[in-house]
Design an enzyme around this catalytic site. Structure first.
Site, PDB file in Angstrom:
ATOM      1  N   GLU A 125      58.181  43.987  61.067  1.00 28.21           N
ATOM      2  CA  GLU A 125      59.459  44.077  61.103  1.00 28.21           C
ATOM      3  C   GLU A 125      60.302  44.871  59.996  1.00 28.21           C
ATOM      4  OE1 GLU A 125      61.039  42.329  65.238  1.00 28.21           O
ATOM      5  OE2 GLU A 125      61.409  41.248  63.305  1.00 28.21           O
ATOM      6  N   ASN A 126      59.484  45.477  59.029  1.00 24.43           N
ATOM      7  CA  ASN A 126      60.046  45.931  57.776  1.00 24.43           C
ATOM      8  C   ASN A 126      60.388  47.412  58.191  1.00 24.43           C
ATOM      9  OD1 ASN A 126      60.991  46.755  55.228  1.00 24.43           O
ATOM     10  ND2 ASN A 126      58.604  47.293  54.585  1.00 24.43           N
TER      11      ASN A 126
END
Lengths: 706, 706
Positions: free
Chosen positions: B327-328
């Site tokens: 989830e960057n």
């Protein structure tokens, strides 16, 4: 089922209407829903409320010390958790001198953990602010606990009543002893009990750290003590420091006890050369029996103990070390010629020898900057004046020690392991009303201590022996002497018990765990209904009836049962009220309860039949239903104002006898009440109707109730 | 009430008679009362018994290692506790090669905590002896757990069935992840969950130690990480060593996760200079939102992480470090000109930049002797072959990673925080029957992991989210692929749930604690009956419906409700059986349950009315009674073989709509079943009588049930 449950949950309401007592607390205040325990010295309740909102905030002024900041932060957390309201404020900063805050805590000085520290506080709540003032941080801690107990909620939300409380303790020493020697209790058990102690304003935790079954604290000087004497179950010094800090944060002193010269197997396993008879020694797995003692004639004994106490004195900041001193039979001394020779010519008895031994210990411990505490037996001519005597044998020795100039603590009557109901301990006052003692003698009576001896407890059951009875003892030691209204005490104790559960104590939830294990299923309601009217046999009956060891499972129904079964307490209270003032409302409650027990029986007996571990309690289930039917028949007679037939009443004798028989070391606790109903029924009438009850007066009925 | 309770406790019996399944396990074995979970690979049950007596003793032969001795000693303790029998043997000595012992454990070598260790065991019980053999100590541990689950008791006492079991795991990685970053969990919570894991043969504990809400492990190299990033809630290195040892003793590896490059606020609070956008950073109290990331262009980032991972690699013995990687968003990278310049010319996307970052980390960690694990997103061209990919997004990525030569772990479908029923996770197979994958690809699929994300749990509720669902996942990962009989799984899960409670897990008792708090009284049975048919809303609905922070109380009815409400599970099973084979016995059970819910209603609503915190769930209570009445009317129609009136059935639409509405983030879970009854009633007849059900065949009824 619906009716039964409704009735059950009317507990608080039921007890609230108990008769007035000459304790200076107005009936209206008792019925106000203030569930404070210990009850404060002075309480004035006003009409208003302070509603709890997300804006609730706390400011601290003065020099309160870290304890108060931490306690205030815990209060914030607790109030959020209980109210479900998220506060804007999350932390109580050490510079939060914001006088506009909703709760202002004002403290002059941090205070010191010592006996006789001020501890008083004043708490004023109006519709907009709470002001807590205290001389020292310890008093502020007590005030925060009171505030926490004041939180109420209803359909309008959560709120505090407006109230003016000023409060201070009656006794300085309000202790709880936990015997971690016979059964070890891990750190988390101790910590949750410390939280419970703080909630009810107890201030001394006494740890019984050595006995014949084990030695429970790491010594760095003599590591063999736990290597050989603990079976791996002991506190490291880091853990003890953690416990001391945890207690200190909550205003509680930790006093260590090392039981000497007897109860010493825990020491002697690794140091048999210091015993009065040759070893080897092995940790006891049983209780009672021979009680080996240190050799008081051996100079090595004092060299060893001197070094040991110096180490322990450095570890525990409290100004006392408890050296036990109890139950030394002297038999090893009698049979050891070297000791006999040592005694000649001047030491003429074992008592004198023990006193010399204790005096030597006291001397060493004094050199380490501490004073000794000992059980009753240390009270012998020549005992050092600074020594505190802890009376386990009765008030005679308590007063004797006090008269002889010793400070004293009452333990007799506060033995939690004997499982007497909370009311017994509650009415056991160190200085009961009417006691004639000089002021100087009274001053020597420091207070009392609840004692949790651990022959028959393990971590999963110990909380249910300590709580909630210890809360009733806490009130006895904190609150005014004239508070002796048992029904009102129980009403508040019921609520305090839930509050204690909220702190992580397991006395309620642990019962469910055990019952589910015994039943082998999730659904235990029928069994729960039985367990709510039984309690363990009292005193030493259980110990006498079984061959218990430190390995015994302690997982039977008697370990699930408690000393304060709420359904029985409530039922007995109703009956005791009904026989005095037989009103229709109380009669309905009694009848509904009896019907409930009867209705529960088929499910209960089916559950018992399915669960081999429960077979032995079937007689209790059967007696409960038999007595319930007897009770109903008695009520019918009373209702119809017809004397019950003598022949029938005589036949019930067998049933009452049977119902009083213990099973699996538990007993029914509603038998006397049902018998009272039968006695009442034999008279064949009721004294009056609801009107009579309402005005609280027994109508004149002439000689009819001879 | 009696009837209701009798029915309730018939749970096990009720589900035992579920229809046969094509899983190779004979119906007789399913009904034998062997409550094994995970079910072993091969079980042969014989007729006899081995009675447990005080003479029960254990000998160990071969080279089993300390783990097995400790586990054998725990077994002794457990058997004593459960049976109430005191054994002569208290300790299992390391030289106890007594071949005459009742339980002989024979192990060739201690085994190593690594993936792919043998883990198999064989357990043979005849009427006189138990023989447990295993290649290594880990297998022996599993065998001891199976033996413990085999203990039974009835009126004749406690005993083991005679049985021949040979067993080994299907998958090598059987994990549980606990997110201790969003809400911290103290050591005792972790330890009790390790006990639960061992009981159901899970073998990897994955700790999610850092995220935007906190950094949870002491670094001696960078003490500022916890000083500034933990709010005081973290594991000291001594505590982590204690956890690792505790897990190792039970055959469980501990894998640490440090989530990078995003989810990094826990790091960046103390190291804002390493972030991709200027600080300062503060720990998040909310969930979701922006997701700050390390600056991959800054050489200091790698110097810092290199030193940090070297320290952690020394602390954790497991051969992997999980580096997160999920989830960057890349937004900080897009907006930082220095990072943009760094990317030119060769790094053409944020994915490529992240891959380069991950590769650098993998290189460092390899130098420390470990390999990396990362979430799905790390699977990019160029990812180091030794890296393990953990699939949270689905089986496509699981298989893709496996095909590309990476070892993989399935997490998707095992998210405990989403509170789907155990049956969903149970049927979620990493390699479902019929999956076409090459042997080499299959070999890369290591297993799966139950994930406990902690936005909405605290220490008092976390166990009730993990258990018992994680036990069903454990069976999926251990047992043969063709076991998919949900009714039978639930039957065993019910018992395993009680066993887990016995290990100190709080999923059952914790519910009572919360309900007593909400009700403000000890007696919660009417509320319990409601809670047993509701469960929390599923997926992310609760998060979406409230403004939760790390300070939220998490003490509402939805925190007390669980994903597997037994009364609803049982009821739904009855109805699903009844609509297929409408027999009188099942009809009676359904009817009795519906009547029970109706009978409970007045007490339940009275309790709700008295408790402000419960007002919001009144619609659930009302719907439960409404639907119960509808169900009874439907049953009446079915019973009388009369089609229910269409008009009436149409009117129930509103009731069903209302009953499906969540209240306080919980929902009734018996609505579909009641609707099924109405649908059945509309058809106006039953397919057959008890006879039809008895021979398991649906009689031919022509076209009537169109």
């Amino acid at each position: 089922m619906a009716r039964l449950v409704l009735m059950v949950s009317a507990f608080v309401l039921a007890l609230a209407s108990a008769p007035a007592f000459a304790d200076g607390v107005p009936a209206a205040l008792k019925q106000s829903g203030l569930n404070l325990m210990p009850w404060p010295a002075h309480v004035q309740l006003h009409d208003g409320r302070l509603a709890l909102t997300g804006q609730f905030d706390i400011a601290v002024t003065g020099h309160p010390g870290q304890r108060v900041y931490d306690a205030a932060a815990r209060l914030l957390q607790h109030l959020q958790q209980r109210s479900g309201i998220a506060f804007t404020q999350h932390e109580v900063a050490t510079d939060s001198g914001n006088k506009q805050a909703q709760l202002v805590i004002s403290v002059r000085r941090p205070g010191v953990l010592k006996l006789g520290e001020d501890e008083s506080y004043r708490l004023r709540i109006d519709s907009r602010h709470v002001v807590l003032t205290a001389e020292d941080g310890l008093g502020a801690l007590h005030g925060l606990q009171t505030l926490q107990q004041l939180l109420q909620s209803d359909s309008s939300g959560s709120w505090f009543p407006t109230v003016d409380i000023s409060d201070k303790p009656r006794f300085r020493w309000r202790g709880l002893m936990i015997d971690v020697a016979r059964h070890f209790e891990p750190v988390d058990v101790i910590e949750r009990n410390i939280r419970g102690m703080a909630a009810v304003k107890l201030n001394v935790l006494h740890l019984h750290l050595s006995d014949n079954q084990g030695f429970r604290i790491e010594s760095k000087v003599f590591p063999e003590l736990t290597e050989l004497g603990s079976g791996g179950q002991y506190y490291t010094q880091a853990q003890i420091r953690q416990i001391i800090q945890y207690a200190d944060d909550r205003g509680i002193m930790v006093v260590p006890e090392f039981d000497l010269p007897a109860h010493a197997v825990g020491f002697l396993v690794s140091h048999p050369e210091l015993a009065s008879a040759p070893g080897p020694y092995h940790l006891y797995t049983r209780f009672g029996g021979k009680n080996p003692a240190f050799d008081p004639s051996n100079p090595e004994t004092y060299r060893f103990l001197g070094r040991f106490f110096k180490e322990m004195a450095g570890l525990f900041p409290a100004p006392w070390i408890h050296i036990g001193g109890d139950e030394n039979s002297g038999k090893q001394w009698d049979n050891n010629p070297v000791i006999q020779a040592y005694m000649q010519p001047s030491i003429t008895s074992n008592e004198a020898l023990q006193t010399q031994f204790i005096q030597k210990l006291a001397g060493m411990i004094k050199a380490d900057g501490k004073q000794i505490i000992g059980w009753d037996e240390v009270l012998q001519p020549g005992l050092e004046k600074g020594a505190i005597v802890q009376s386990w044998r009765g008030k005679d020795s308590l007063y004797q020690a006090a008269r002889e100039g010793h400070r004293t603590i009452l333990s007799n009557g506060y033995y939690l392991d004997l499982l007497y109901p909370a009311s017994d301990a509650y009415l056991n006052d160190p200085i009961p009303p009417g006691t004639h003692l000089k002021r100087s003698v009274r001053r020597n009576i420091l207070g009392g201590e609840a004692e949790m001896w651990s022959e028959l407890v393990r971590p999963g059951t110990i909380d249910s022996r300590i709580w909630p009875t210890a809360a009733a003892i806490a009130e006895r030691l904190w609150s005014p002497q004239d508070l002796r209204d048992v029904a009102w005490m129980y009403k508040r104790l019921y609520v305090v018990n839930l509050d204690l559960e909220d702190l992580g104590l397991t006395q309620i939830r642990g019962q469910g765990v055990l019952l589910r294990q015994l039943a082998g299923q999730h659904e235990i309601q029928p069994l729960q209904i039985l367990v709510d009217v039984i309690s363990p046999v009292r005193g030493y009956q259980r110990m006498a009836s079984g061959d218990y060891t430190t390995h015994s499972p302690l997982a039977s129904i008697t370990d699930a049962a408690t000393a304060n079964p709420w359904a029985a307490i409530r039922f007995n209270e109703w009956v005791s009220r009904f026989v005095k003032h037989p009103d229709a409302e109380t009669e309905d409650k009694i009848r509904l309860q009896l019907e409930g027990w009867i209705a529960n029986d088929p499910a209960l007996e089916a559950l018992i039949d399915r669960s081999p571990d429960l077979h032995s309690i079937k007689p209790l289930a059967q007696s409960l239903v038999t007595l319930s039917k007897i009770g109903l028949r008695a009520l019918d007679c009373i209702d119809q104002e017809q004397a019950a037939p003598q022949a029938w009443a005589r036949q019930t004798t067998t049933d009452f006898l049977q119902a009083r028989e213990p099973a699996e070391a538990t007993q029914l606790r509603m038998v006397d009440a049902v018998e009272q109903l039968v006695v009442m029924a034999l008279k064949g009438d009721r004294f009056g109707g609801p009107e009579a009850a309402r005005d609280g007066e027994k109508p004149s009925v002439g000689g009819r109730d001879k």
